[in-house]
Design an enzyme around this catalytic site. Structure first.
Site: not given
Ligand SMILES: *Cc1c(COP(=O)(O)O)cnc(C)c1O
Length: 464
Positions: A114-117, A120
């Site tokens: 997901a784009f959170k990587d 993060m």
């Protein structure tokens, strides 16, 4: 690197901080969110030069104006290179064409799909750098609507100087989302399944962070989308996108499946820095608080509805506060609205503010039925399999009344992360990767906990 850059709180009653302090502070002590005192801008020439740069080089150009002398040029470049070394494509965020006017920006090529990587991986490298430099250790606390937690755990699982506590709403995220978090075997990782909604999890975090003594004495740091450095990393792919397309004088719209308003805010700030974006579409599912806000000026909480796109099953869009501050430049006004929201569950925007918001944003919400139709149509017409969040983005973009020459929908998660929903619609399993098949077999580790800040506080104290 600008030594002059300082960060201020949207509520005006917290100390100005340096970049490094903002990274670790998370939420401001007055309950507000940190933003830079002024927005850096990039010249047209600089932005045009991005077309021949790699993702990492663009990242350096976009991020460095927000950073001070706590990092050298080499430090920042190393952190960026390490952050994006675990993506499965050299482009990092490839574009896929739906048709001549509509593209998908694939943001799910990192380790947790997901784009959170994108943010993060960077934050964990950044914090690790600062912690090692000072031989310090911290405890990280975050709430997740499904994807942030996995990205954070993945980023921090090998960071020796940090323990990480992630709250997720029990039974309200997809099985694959949960397994991406609960199957990581590392002594510094704690998964807490809260008996409540994502908004409850977020409220617990806010409550714990408002207890300044507790926060200080336990070295707590927040990593949800209120952390400034996340927004900063997310601007990079807006610049990247337009560097890879023939834009010319075309009118450009980005459509962003929106929950906490972090991803789309990054688009807004990119525009403030000089990127040619005409419109940002706030794509919502049946949790349509922001769509209603733009329509009527009334920002009113309703109960959270569970949908097939759980990462945006949110009513409290924390980052909207940053926009409110930016358009009003009035921290007292922001304070008043936030107090009203807390006490009465709603506030009304003044008409001139609403007009200002609508200069940059539009918003359309999408029903569950429409999500299903888009997943089926996109497969039938383009042989592209999209996840339900991306489907919200596409369907919402299709509803925009005004004509844009170029639409880019942010494809925020891999379809395998929501494999049951997608499989039920398409009857096809080919999109489920080996990685997901493997995760399904692993043993899980999590603690189910009451919906209470005290219960979470106690757990943290027992485990740090
Ligand atoms: C977090 C998330 C969103 C929403 O992003 P915000 O920054 O919270 O608006 C959309 N799609 C997916 C898959 C997500 O994980």
């Amino acid at each position: 690197m600008k030594d002059s850059i300082k960060y201020i709180s949207t509520r005006g009653n917290a100390p100005k901080l340096s970049f490094k302090d903002v990274v670790f502070e998370g939420l401001a002590s007055d309950g507000g969110l940190y933003i830079p005192e002024s927005w850096p801008s990039l010249s047209e020439d600089t932005i045009n030069s991005f077309s021949s740069m790699t993702y990492q080089e663009i990242a350096y150009a976009v991020i460095s104006p927000y950073i001070d002398s706590s990092l050298t040029e080499k430090n920042l470049k190393d952190i960026i290179d390490r952050s994006y070394s675990c993506f499965d494509t050299p482009e990092i965020t490839p574009l896929k064409k739906l048709n001549n006017e509509h593209y998908l920006l694939e943001l799910y090529h990192g380790p947790t799909y997901a784009f959170k990587d994108l943010a993060m991986q960077f934050i964990s490298q950044l914090m690790d750098f600062y912690l090692k430099e000072n031989s310090q250790s911290i405890n990280i606390l975050g709430a997740t609507s499904g994807d942030t937690g996995a990205a954070a755990i993945e980023g921090f699982k090998n960071v020796k100087s940090a323990k990480i506590f992630i709250l997720h709403p029990h039974n309200k995220i997809s099985e694959v989302q949960r397994k991406f978090m609960t199957t990581i075997k590392s002594e510094n990782v704690f998964n807490l399944a809260v008996k409540g909604s994502f908004d409850d999890c977020q409220n617990i975090i806010k409550k714990i962070f408002s207890d300044t003594d507790y926060k200080k004495s336990n070295h707590l740091t927040a990593i949800n989308s209120i952390n400034w450095s996340r927004i900063m990393c997310q601007m990079v792919y807006y610049f990247y996108t337009l560097s890879r397309l023939e834009v010319g004088n075309k009118k450009v719209l980005f459509s962003v499946p929106t929950g906490n308003f972090g991803d789309i805010l990054a688009g807004y700030i990119s525009k403030k820095m000089g990127l040619k974006i005409d419109m940002l579409n706030i794509a919502t599912n049946e949790n349509d608080i922001l769509t209603r806000t733009l329509m009527s000026g009334e920002h009113e909480l309703k109960a959270v509805r569970e949908t097939s796109s759980p990462s945006i099953d949110i009513q409290i869009s924390s980052n909207f506060e940053r926009l409110l501050y930016d358009i009003t430049q009035n921290s007292e006004y922001v304070n008043d609205l936030m107090r009203e929201l807390k006490e009465t569950g709603k506030y009304s925007l003044k008409n001139n503010n609403l007009v200002k918001i609508k200069e940059s944003f539009c918003s359309y919400s999408v029903s569950e039925e429409e999500v299903g139709d888009i997943i089926k149509d996109t497969f039938r017409d383009h042989k592209i399999i999209v996840d339900p969040h991306t489907a919200v983005g596409i369907a919402s973009a299709n509803k925009c009344e005004k004509k844009y020459d170029l639409k880019v929908t942010l494809s925020t998660a891999h379809p395998a992360k929501f494999k049951d929903t997608v499989f039920n619609l398409l009857g096809n399993e080919k999109f489920i990767t080996d990685k997901v098949h493997n995760i399904m077999e692993l043993e899980e580790d999590m603690i189910i906990i009451e919906n209470s800040a005290d219960a979470v506080k106690t757990f943290i104290m027992e485990n740090i």
